[in-house]
Scaffold this active site. Structure first.
Site, PDB file in Angstrom:
ATOM      1  N   GLU A   1      12.317  -1.683   0.813  1.00  0.00           N
ATOM      2  CA  GLU A   1      12.949  -1.802  -0.507  1.00  0.00           C
ATOM      3  C   GLU A   1      14.438  -1.474  -0.461  1.00  0.00           C
ATOM      4  O   GLU A   1      14.821  -0.307  -0.585  1.00  0.00           O
ATOM      5  CB  GLU A   1      12.245  -0.886  -1.528  1.00  0.00           C
TER       6      GLU A   1
ATOM      7  N   LYS B   1      10.855  -5.756  -0.875  1.00  0.00           N
ATOM      8  CA  LYS B   1      10.938  -5.423  -2.308  1.00  0.00           C
ATOM      9  C   LYS B   1      12.405  -5.337  -2.705  1.00  0.00           C
ATOM     10  O   LYS B   1      13.013  -4.267  -2.666  1.00  0.00           O
ATOM     11  CB  LYS B   1      10.212  -4.099  -2.570  1.00  0.00           C
TER      12      LYS B   1
HETATM   13  P1  13P Z   1      11.303  -0.103 -11.129  1.00  0.00           P
HETATM   14  O1  13P Z   1      10.525  -1.384 -11.244  1.00  0.00           O
HETATM   15  O2  13P Z   1      11.164   0.798 -12.314  1.00  0.00           O
HETATM   16  O3  13P Z   1      12.712  -0.339 -10.684  1.00  0.00           O
HETATM   17  O4  13P Z   1      10.609   0.737  -9.972  1.00  0.00           O
HETATM   18  C1  13P Z   1      10.240   0.114  -8.816  1.00  0.00           C
HETATM   19  C2  13P Z   1      10.263   1.079  -7.720  1.00  0.00           C
HETATM   20  O5  13P Z   1       9.284   1.266  -7.045  1.00  0.00           O
HETATM   21  C3  13P Z   1      11.518   1.796  -7.423  1.00  0.00           C
HETATM   22  O6  13P Z   1      11.445   2.369  -6.155  1.00  0.00           O
END
Ligand code: 13P
Length: 325
Positions: free
Chosen positions: A175, A217
């Site tokens: 991510e 992500k």
């Molecule tokens: P949000 O969709 O609230 O941005 O959170 C996703 C997430 O896992 C952040 O690390």
């Protein structure tokens, strides 16, 4: 045991998405206090029980990301959270980073930490029932930001994390989040997201990470929340998909977007607009936190009477996202 690519494909296929319920104790505390609920261990457990026992959750959710606290907790009937998820056909994931910390020599920027001792922690999480993991790197857009230093440090950490997870048989969710706070334009977000993703895939390659066994992500490409711009879903979709096509190898099975503070309906509309651009080399789905659970938390506010209504609010968001073509 399923192979890494089987797990990754399960997470992103059949229109299902991933529920991010992995807020740290500190972040969860702020969210609970924001709706007038005291942040005790029991209230954090109860709130996660509400989310994960939502009727028919598995129809639209493939996996749920838990925090270190939650993965050790149990439902009111004594079932552990990972076992409860397993019973309904939802994979259990675990956030394994220990947060974004100030990066030396890079004022205003962070590097995500948590590599020390990670191999041992992963082994423990496997024993607790996890099949996948998450690590979030954070990049801000600003004057000269993100710096090459911060991009390199974060990409390196993401790749080392991903390599350790695959070694342990866990699918890493990678991510890299370019946050939407700021005055930047859609075009600036696009440029930065492209540079960030290039650096991440270069490091994943160096580290020998098997791309078939990860889930990416990323952020959607949007304008800064103080830019005064409000691009339409088709503009967001085009900018995001173009950026991903330029940077994400087709070996990656799926891309599950974070919501990043977008309004829940807006995040759903943007996802729908991206899916209209099919065929694409990878599956596209959601791994929202706030855009899935926000309405449920607002509805619940700690009241037992609101339990069913709050679950319905989560279900509505999950079904809406799973229904986009
Ligand atoms: P949000 O969709 O609230 O941005 O959170 C996703 C997430 O896992 C952040 O690390």
């Amino acid at each position: 045991m399923s192979s890494l690519s089987d797990i990754a494909r399960t997470l992103v296929s059949d229109k299902r998405g991933i529920l991010a319920a992995d807020e740290s104790v500190g972040t969860m505390g702020k969210r609970l206090e924001g709706v007038g609920v005291e942040s005790t261990e029991e209230n954090r457990r109860l709130y996660r029980e509400l989310l994960l026992t939502t009727p028919d959750l598995a129809a639209s959710i493939s996996g749920a990301i838990l925090s270190d606290e939650t993965i050790r907790q149990v439902l009111s009937d004594g079932t552990t959270f990972p076992d409860a998820l397993d019973r309904i056909g939802v994979l259990a994931g675990i956030k394994v980073d220990t947060g974004a910390k100030a990066l030396a020599g890079a004022p205003g920027e962070t590097v995500t930490e948590g590599l020390d001792g990670l191999r041992d922690r992963l082994e423990e999480y496997v024993g607790l029932g996890a099949t996948f993991t998450k690590w979030r790197a954070v990049y801000s857009i600003g004057d000269g930001l993100p710096s090459e230093r911060a991009m390199h440090a974060n990409a390196h950490a993401l790749a080392r994390y991903a390599g350790l997870c695959q070694e342990a048989g866990l699918v890493p969710i990678v991510e890299p989040e370019v946050v939407m706070n700021g005055e930047h334009s859609l075009e600036q977000c696009r440029e930065v997201t492209r540079t960030v993703l290039r650096s991440v895939f270069a490091e994943l390659g160096l580290m020998g990470v098997e791309l078939e066994g990860i889930v990416l992500k990323p952020n959607m490409v949007v304008a800064g929340d103080e830019s005064g711009q409000r691009p339409s879903p088709s503009e967001v979709a085009r900018a995001t998909v173009d950026t991903l096509r330029e940077t994400v190898p087709p070996a990656v099975p799926g891309i599950a977007f974070l919501s990043g503070g977008q309004d829940p309906e807006e995040a759903t509309s943007n996802l729908a607009a991206m899916k209209e651009l099919a065929p694409l080399p990878w599956e596209l789905t959601y791994s929202f936190g706030r855009a899935l659970v926000g309405p449920a938390l607002e509805t619940w506010r700690g009241s037992q009477d609101q339990w069913d209504a709050a679950q319905k609010a989560l279900s509505e968001r999950a079904v809406a996202n799973a229904s986009v073509r």
